[in-house]
Design a protein around this motif. Sequence first.
Motif, PDB file in Angstrom:
ATOM      1  N   LEU A 148      37.320  -3.432  27.560  1.00  0.00           N
ATOM      2  CA  LEU A 148      36.829  -4.124  28.755  1.00  0.00           C
ATOM      3  C   LEU A 148      37.083  -5.614  28.660  1.00  0.00           C
ATOM      4  O   LEU A 148      37.554  -6.241  29.617  1.00  0.00           O
ATOM      5  CB  LEU A 148      35.337  -3.849  28.954  1.00  0.00           C
ATOM      6  CG  LEU A 148      34.671  -4.510  30.168  1.00  0.00           C
ATOM      7  CD1 LEU A 148      35.353  -4.072  31.456  1.00  0.00           C
ATOM      8  CD2 LEU A 148      33.181  -4.225  30.205  1.00  0.00           C
ATOM      9  N   LEU A 151      40.834  -6.459  29.276  1.00  0.00           N
ATOM     10  CA  LEU A 151      41.264  -6.366  30.673  1.00  0.00           C
ATOM     11  C   LEU A 151      40.648  -7.470  31.516  1.00  0.00           C
ATOM     12  O   LEU A 151      41.268  -7.930  32.495  1.00  0.00           O
ATOM     13  CB  LEU A 151      40.910  -4.991  31.231  1.00  0.00           C
ATOM     14  CG  LEU A 151      41.724  -3.833  30.647  1.00  0.00           C
ATOM     15  CD1 LEU A 151      41.201  -2.500  31.165  1.00  0.00           C
ATOM     16  CD2 LEU A 151      43.209  -3.988  31.007  1.00  0.00           C
ATOM     17  N   ARG A 152      39.435  -7.917  31.182  1.00  0.00           N
ATOM     18  CA  ARG A 152      38.832  -9.014  31.943  1.00  0.00           C
ATOM     19  C   ARG A 152      39.587 -10.327  31.717  1.00  0.00           C
ATOM     20  O   ARG A 152      39.566 -11.211  32.573  1.00  0.00           O
ATOM     21  CB  ARG A 152      37.382  -9.178  31.532  1.00  0.00           C
ATOM     22  CG  ARG A 152      36.448  -8.140  32.154  1.00  0.00           C
ATOM     23  CD  ARG A 152      35.030  -8.341  31.695  1.00  0.00           C
ATOM     24  NE  ARG A 152      34.116  -7.399  32.364  1.00  0.00           N
ATOM     25  CZ  ARG A 152      32.830  -7.288  32.088  1.00  0.00           C
ATOM     26  NH1 ARG A 152      32.289  -8.053  31.122  1.00  0.00           N
ATOM     27  NH2 ARG A 152      32.088  -6.421  32.741  1.00  0.00           N
ATOM     28  N   TRP A 181      36.005   0.451  32.082  1.00  0.00           N
ATOM     29  CA  TRP A 181      37.113  -0.485  32.328  1.00  0.00           C
ATOM     30  C   TRP A 181      38.196   0.052  33.270  1.00  0.00           C
ATOM     31  O   TRP A 181      39.015  -0.714  33.775  1.00  0.00           O
ATOM     32  CB  TRP A 181      37.761  -0.908  31.000  1.00  0.00           C
ATOM     33  CG  TRP A 181      38.029   0.244  30.051  1.00  0.00           C
ATOM     34  CD1 TRP A 181      37.285   0.633  29.025  1.00  0.00           C
ATOM     35  CD2 TRP A 181      39.137   1.159  30.115  1.00  0.00           C
ATOM     36  NE1 TRP A 181      37.819   1.735  28.390  1.00  0.00           N
ATOM     37  CE2 TRP A 181      38.968   2.075  29.056  1.00  0.00           C
ATOM     38  CE3 TRP A 181      40.234   1.319  30.967  1.00  0.00           C
ATOM     39  CZ2 TRP A 181      39.866   3.116  28.804  1.00  0.00           C
ATOM     40  CZ3 TRP A 181      41.129   2.346  30.716  1.00  0.00           C
ATOM     41  CH2 TRP A 181      40.944   3.251  29.640  1.00  0.00           C
ATOM     42  N   ILE A 184      39.012  -1.534  36.823  1.00  0.00           N
ATOM     43  CA  ILE A 184      39.788  -2.789  36.907  1.00  0.00           C
ATOM     44  C   ILE A 184      41.247  -2.454  37.167  1.00  0.00           C
ATOM     45  O   ILE A 184      41.913  -3.120  38.002  1.00  0.00           O
ATOM     46  CB  ILE A 184      39.632  -3.597  35.611  1.00  0.00           C
ATOM     47  CG1 ILE A 184      38.167  -3.999  35.403  1.00  0.00           C
ATOM     48  CG2 ILE A 184      40.548  -4.804  35.607  1.00  0.00           C
ATOM     49  CD1 ILE A 184      37.899  -4.690  34.074  1.00  0.00           C
ATOM     50  N   GLU A 187      41.764  -0.873  40.753  1.00  0.00           N
ATOM     51  CA  GLU A 187      41.597  -1.863  41.832  1.00  0.00           C
ATOM     52  C   GLU A 187      42.751  -2.842  41.918  1.00  0.00           C
ATOM     53  O   GLU A 187      42.882  -3.551  42.933  1.00  0.00           O
ATOM     54  CB  GLU A 187      40.284  -2.631  41.636  1.00  0.00           C
ATOM     55  CG  GLU A 187      39.048  -1.767  41.807  1.00  0.00           C
ATOM     56  CD  GLU A 187      37.792  -2.469  41.351  1.00  0.00           C
ATOM     57  OE1 GLU A 187      37.918  -3.656  40.907  1.00  0.00           O
ATOM     58  OE2 GLU A 187      36.714  -1.873  41.412  1.00  0.00           O
ATOM     59  N   ASN A 188      43.586  -2.902  40.882  1.00  0.00           N
ATOM     60  CA  ASN A 188      44.689  -3.874  40.855  1.00  0.00           C
ATOM     61  C   ASN A 188      46.059  -3.199  40.953  1.00  0.00           C
ATOM     62  O   ASN A 188      47.059  -3.718  40.448  1.00  0.00           O
ATOM     63  CB  ASN A 188      44.622  -4.700  39.581  1.00  0.00           C
ATOM     64  CG  ASN A 188      43.517  -5.746  39.618  1.00  0.00           C
ATOM     65  OD1 ASN A 188      43.692  -6.840  40.180  1.00  0.00           O
ATOM     66  ND2 ASN A 188      42.356  -5.402  39.053  1.00  0.00           N
TER      67      ASN A 188
END
Length: 466
Positions: A148, A151-152, A181, A184, A187-188
């Motif tokens: 997580l 990726l953030r 995670w 993410i 959504e991208n």
Amino acid sequence: MSTFVSYAQNFEDVILRRVLADVHGGFYVDVGAQHPLRDSVTRAFYERGWRGINIEPVSEWHGLLQVDRPEDLNLKLAIGAAPGNMAFYEVRGTGLSTADADIAARHRMEGFEVTLNAVEVSTLDAVLEQHAKPQIHFLKIDVEGGELGVLRGLSLSRYRPWVIVVEATLPNSQENASAAWEPILLENGYKRVYNDGLNHFYLADEHSELAARFAYPPNFFDNFVRHADWERAEDARRLAEENERLLLHIDDVEERHRVAMERARASEEHLRGLEAHVRELEEIRRELEGNLGATRSEASTLAARCAQLERELAMVTQSRSWRITRPLRRVSEMVGAHRRFPSAAPGYQSAGEEIVLPPPVTQGVLLVPDEARLLELANSAAGEPLVARPQPMPIPRGRIEAILSELQALSHPPRTLPPKIDRLPGANVLRTPVLRFYERLFRKQSLINARMTEALRILLENQRDR
């Protein structure tokens, strides 16, 4: 197509190779790279000319990466949501090191050696901004519970890896942990296209044409072999080559041994030949020694025979005929009638071994003095005073005839050796020189006898005339 060697833990590199088969010399980013060879997702691509960034906070693995991947960028960092420092739990000798305290405690309870270290943290955006190429063909994330945070710290609107591979289960379990995670990525503009039981594979929407290549797991048609199996095959191949080399060496040794044995046998035969030659030489030596002994014996015999001949010669010089002719020889010396006769005197011929006497003295040739002078010289040679005698000393006629008969018997030399000498070893060698000696001796004796015979005949004629 050559066989593909898979180094990855769960054939991740086989899937990526199939999906990215059209890319040559691509670029990768490996977060949590760990060992450069064992369970490595990027090793097979590095061998095929790909290059990339390897990020690993554990000193042991980072050092190996520096040695094994000199053309990659190897960073000793932890990747998180924000830069800084963090507590990092290193599980010695494994790929289980983590920033999660709960996971580290569980590993410690399972018996692993866990060490707490402080490590530098950077974001993936910062690393990519400084070192990435425009195209990132795949990004692999394996950070043991820290997915997580990674990726953030990544701006997926700016950096668009074609494929993202993320370990989706809790460490050393099949429990899915992707719920925290995965949104993410979804959504991208990424879709999950494959799940291998350990990892989730996500494909960028702009490369959706590659989705069909994820339709089935690694299989026979991917033409690959696990690195461990390849190593065993290589070991087997090397062993086979070594075995072949040893067999050739054994053949060579056996051939050398055979040649050495043949040479040894030849040397043995040669040695036997030399021994036979030595024995032959020894026999020749013994024969020569025997011949030498025989020669010495013959020489001794010859010496004895020479001594005997000397004695016989002495006997001749002491014989009655020799004594009878002594006055005549003395007279000849005194009146100058003595002559030295060569070995072959004129008028004498040698017919084989027989001496042929000359014909009687030619009438009218005076060979000796007259009777009165002869008797006078004989008396003088005998040591008596020289006294003129008008009449010679009378000599009995029968005595003169006996002397003539004896002289005639001594006129011819023997034709053969005495039987005792003829039976001796080496008689053939002695025969010619001894008979030659006899011939010379009797030749001179014959001359003397001839003179004596003439003198005695004159005496007989004078007695008849009276």
